[in-house]
Each structure stands twice: as C-alpha cells, then as structure tokens.
Design an enzyme around this catalytic site. Structure first.
Site, mmCIF file in Angstrom:
data_model
loop_
_atom_site.group_PDB
_atom_site.id
_atom_site.type_symbol
_atom_site.label_atom_id
_atom_site.label_comp_id
_atom_site.label_asym_id
_atom_site.label_seq_id
_atom_site.Cartn_x
_atom_site.Cartn_y
_atom_site.Cartn_z
ATOM 1 C CG ASP A 13 12.857 33.372 -30.167
ATOM 2 O OD1 ASP A 13 12.156 33.517 -29.161
ATOM 3 O OD2 ASP A 13 12.557 32.597 -31.096
ATOM 4 C CE LYS A 16 10.565 40.536 -28.847
ATOM 5 N NZ LYS A 16 11.130 39.460 -29.664
ATOM 6 N N GLY A 40 8.465 34.087 -24.326
ATOM 7 C CA GLY A 40 9.102 33.529 -23.140
ATOM 8 C C GLY A 40 10.547 33.944 -23.049
ATOM 9 C CG HIS A 41 12.626 37.072 -21.597
ATOM 10 N ND1 HIS A 41 13.587 37.784 -20.935
ATOM 11 C CD2 HIS A 41 11.473 37.731 -21.431
ATOM 12 C CE1 HIS A 41 13.019 38.838 -20.385
ATOM 13 N NE2 HIS A 41 11.753 38.837 -20.680
ATOM 14 C CD GLN A 222 4.593 36.731 -29.850
ATOM 15 O OE1 GLN A 222 3.763 37.618 -29.842
ATOM 16 N NE2 GLN A 222 4.817 35.971 -28.813
HETATM 17 P P1 IMP Z 1 1.497 31.289 -32.174
HETATM 18 O O1 IMP Z 1 1.933 32.654 -31.737
HETATM 19 O O2 IMP Z 1 1.568 30.243 -31.092
HETATM 20 O O3 IMP Z 1 0.158 31.305 -32.867
HETATM 21 O O4 IMP Z 1 2.543 30.782 -33.293
HETATM 22 C C1 IMP Z 1 2.650 31.406 -34.567
HETATM 23 C C2 IMP Z 1 4.089 31.480 -35.031
HETATM 24 O O5 IMP Z 1 4.784 32.434 -34.232
HETATM 25 C C3 IMP Z 1 4.872 30.177 -34.899
HETATM 26 O O6 IMP Z 1 5.807 30.079 -35.969
HETATM 27 C C4 IMP Z 1 5.630 30.362 -33.593
HETATM 28 O O7 IMP Z 1 6.794 29.584 -33.532
HETATM 29 C C5 IMP Z 1 5.947 31.841 -33.666
HETATM 30 N N1 IMP Z 1 6.151 32.447 -32.349
HETATM 31 C C6 IMP Z 1 5.217 32.764 -31.434
HETATM 32 N N2 IMP Z 1 5.784 33.325 -30.362
HETATM 33 C C7 IMP Z 1 7.104 33.373 -30.596
HETATM 34 C C8 IMP Z 1 8.223 33.890 -29.858
HETATM 35 O O8 IMP Z 1 8.119 34.439 -28.752
HETATM 36 N N3 IMP Z 1 9.444 33.740 -30.463
HETATM 37 C C9 IMP Z 1 9.589 33.189 -31.683
HETATM 38 N N4 IMP Z 1 8.583 32.722 -32.404
HETATM 39 C C10 IMP Z 1 7.339 32.809 -31.871
#
Ligand code: IMP
Length: 421
Positions: A13, A16, A40-41, A222
């Site tokens: 977040d 990017k 997501g954005h 991420q």
């Molecule tokens: P997953 O990617 O759904 O398996 O989640 C794993 C971890 O990554 C969790 O702490 C999520 O909140 C974090 N996470 C996944 N995608 C994002 C993102 O786009 N921004 C911030 N945190 C993310």
C-alpha cells in the site's frame, strides 16, 4: 527508460499504482509479475473523471497505447478478472490492450474454501482471496493453469480429479460435495474461448520489446516485507514481490532492468498481523490513519500506522538494489511538530542496524529514533523537490543519507499531478 521495476519497500500500500500510472504514460508495456486479487488500487483520472478499480490488471490499462500483461507469476481468479475487465471497459469506453500468461495459475473456488477452513484470515490476516492455497497447489504441482483452459476436456477431467482428492481430504465440507467439475469449468471455458487470442506466452514478446528499446514497466504488487522468502514470515503473502519475482514471474532476467524504483510511504503502515517495530497504538497512530485515509482498498480494514523505519528501508534497498526512491504521502506528515524516524533497533541489550531474519527477534526490537523537525506548510502545490519547506527537504535528505539511495520524487497529494520532482 527501457525497463523499470516498481517495487514496494514496506508492507504494501505504498502507492506503487500511482507511480506506475505516472510512468505508464510514456511506456509501451506494464507487467504484473506476482500475486492476484489480494492487491487493489483505485485510479481516478481524466476529465470527466474515469474511475478504475484494479485488482489484477496493471495500471497500464488506463492508457490506450499500453499493453498490460498479467505475468506467469500471478494467480488469477477468472470470475473476478472478468468483472474487473467489464468494469474497466465500461469506464474507459473501449477494451484496453491486455494479455494473460498461459502459465499463470488459476484461483478456483476451492482455494477460497481452503483458505477459510485453514483459518489464516484470523491467524495471519490474509485477504480471503484464495491466494495462498493457489500458490500451495502450484508448488505441489497440482495447480491448474490458464493454458489448461484451452484444452476443455482435459481441464474438466483434471478439475474433477482435484475435487475428488479434496473431498477425500475434507469430507466434512458441504461445498465440496455440492461442486461439480463441469459446472465450475463451464464459465471459465466460455471466458477463455472468448479471449483466446489474449491468452499467450508473454515472455518472447517482452524480450522482443526490450530488444527493440521499448519501455517496459514491471509493477509489483504487495511489497518487500510481505515477500515469501525475504519478508516477516509467516506474516507474508505467498509470492515474491521483490525484484527477483520479475525473473520468475515475468521471465525477464535481472541484468535487463535499467531502474529499480523503491516506493515507500513517508511513514509506515501494515495490514494483517505480524511484528511492526515503529507501530503507534496511540493518538498519533490514529492521526496518521485519519490524515492518510489508511483503510484497505481490498478489504476495507483499518491499517496499522507508525513512523518511518529506516532499518527496514535499508534492508529493502539491499534486497532489491533500488536505484532510486519515491516517497509517497509526504503531505500526510504536514502539521506534525516533530517526526521521529527509526535509525536502528535496540534488541536484547544491543543496538542493531540490520533487519533481523526472524520475527521473534523483530518482535523484541524497540526502535531507536532520531527526531526531525516537522513542517506546517501545505505541500499540495509543490512540484519541485527544491521548493519543499526546508524541514521536508531535510526529511528526504535524511532518508537518502541513511539508505544510500537518491530520492527521485515525492508525492504530495492524492492526484496524479501531485508530485514533486
Ligand atoms: P494474502 O496475500 O491474502 O495471502 O495475505 C497475506 C498477507 O499479505 C496479509 O497480511 C495481507 O494483509 C497482506 N497483503 C496481501 N496483499 C496486500 C496488499 O496489496 N497490500 C497490503 N497488504 C497485503
């Protein structure tokens, strides 16, 4: 500017998407190489304003001339992607150019079920999009890939086998008993049939584009501290958002990259669980959350907020080889009298300047702060770094000195033009 990587330097977040959107204007290709709809954005641009809510699609879709690539390192939820594309077409008034790698893995309904049964939403704070279970299937060599949709009969059979295996593993899950491979496959196969010419192997196209001197942007989803291998395991995602993910997730080797831009907020946020040394659980944390509107785009969760952590940022610079930094949301810090910045950790009676490799150690670390003066002047109109208030310039200089990487630009407001360079 031929090949540019945009990499999140913190826990995600960082903005990017905004950096990618600004750079994509002069690019030919924008490539996503990891993750799926956990990212997501929202992009708002143009006059009258067009709003795009992006989860799978790279920021390049906002431009007619850009080819957006969903690379093989991604895990794709076809139903969600189809909705996203329809919404994008409606908002733009045309079909953007996009290509999806045949080697990308599919997220199927049972992946979301497995995530729910596994309870990682509670224990790790995962996003419930089936991301982890899809990568699990990939590593276990039992995943189904986009290219498999081009052989419908074999696809139905493999899906039926996978459902059967899962029914044996989880006999108590009613969804598994109810699902039928042919019914699950039908909409996916119809979609693949419609978009057949977009389902390709993008790697030779990217190699060719780079040979021809075209501009290719790699848009990370991420971020470094959520990387499966380099992040704060197990509180991480299940892909490689670091620069190495471009090699595996898009097939472009590291020496072809001309720039690696590290994107960091001027402070720190994290969603989900896991240690976070500079986290503020007091009024100042709440002030950052409100000023920065720190609520998740994908899940709506309030983000945890804290001061900038230069130990973590130096680590991200080492892992990724950042050639420059973009500091986002600098304007959010306006109005704070003083700005603590972590330069080291105090851990087990020692002061350390390197990021610990285990979260148990990280959880014991107390930040060692240096406090910098804040500024009161609104930054929104500033377009040149040298026109920032002296304290804001000092803040950026401090980052450059401690990380050893130059700051290329700072974002000073939510709009795409709100950038000081
Ligand atoms: P997953 O990617 O759904 O398996 O989640 C794993 C971890 O990554 C969790 O702490 C999520 O909140 C974090 N996470 C996944 N995608 C994002 C993102 O786009 N921004 C911030 N945190 C993310």
């Amino acid at each position: 500017m031929p090949a540019i990587a945009i990499i999140g330097a913190q826990w995600g977040d960082e903005g990017k998407g905004k950096v990618a959107h600004v750079l994509a204007k002069d690019a030919d290709w924008v490539v996503r190489f990891n993750g799926g709809a956990n990212a997501g954005h929202t992009v708002v641009f143009g006059e009258p304003p067009v709003t795009l809510k992006l989860h799978h699609l790279p920021s390049g879709v906002a431009y007619r001339h850009v080819t957006s690539v969903l690379g093989q390192g991604m895990v794709v939820d076809i139903a969600a992607l189809a909705e996203e594309l329809t919404a994008a077409e409606q908002a733009l008034g045309y079909t953007p150019r996009w290509l999806l790698s045949r080697q990308a893995h599919l997220i199927l309904p049972y992946h979301r079920l497995i995530e729910r049964l596994g309870g990682t939403q509670k224990t790790l704070g995962t996003t419930a999009r089936g991301i982890g279970p899809a990568y699990q299937d990939k590593a276990a060599r039992q995943g189904l890939r986009v290219g498999d949709l081009l052989r419908p009969q074999a696809f139905r059979e493999r899906l039926a086998q996978r459902l059967e295996a899962l029914r044996r593993l989880c006999p108590q899950a009613p969804e598994l008993a109810a699902w039928n491979a042919d019914d699950l496959a039908a909409p996916l196969l119809a979609w693949a049939d419609r978009w057949q010419e977009r389902l390709v192997d993008p790697r030779p196209l990217l190699w060719q584009a780079l040979d021809a001197g075209e501009t290719v942007i790699f848009e990370g989803a991420q971020a470094t501290l959520l990387d499966l291998d380099h992040g704060t395991y197990p509180y991480v995602t299940s892909s490689n958002p670091t620069v190495g993910g471009i090699g595996t997730g898009a097939g472009v080797p590291p020496q072809r990259l001309d720039e690696v831009i590290g994107v960091t907020k001027a402070y720190t946020t994290r969603v989900g669980r896991g240690p976070f040394p500079t986290e503020l659980t007091d009024d100042q944390g709440e002030a950052l959350r409100q000023a920065g509107a720190e609520f998740g785009t994908t899940t709506g969760r309030p983000r945890r907020c804290g001061w900038l952590d230069l130990v973590a940022l130096r680590y991200a610079a080492q892992i990724n080889g950042f050639t420059s930094l973009v500091i986002t949301k600098l304007d959010v810090l306006t109005g704070f009298d003083s700005l603590p910045v972590a330069v080291a950790y105090r851990c087990g009676g020692r002061v350390v300047e390197t990021f610990p490799s285990e979260i148990e150690t990280l959880a014991e670390c107390e930040p060692v702060y240096e406090t910098l003066p804040g500024w009161q002047r609104d930054l929104r109109e500033v377009r040149r770094l040298r026109d920032l208030p002296p304290e804001a310039r000092g803040y950026l200089q401090f980052i450059e000195e401690h990380v050893g990487v130059p700051v290329a630009w700072a974002s000073v407001g939510p709009g795409f033009d709100d950038v000081a360079r």
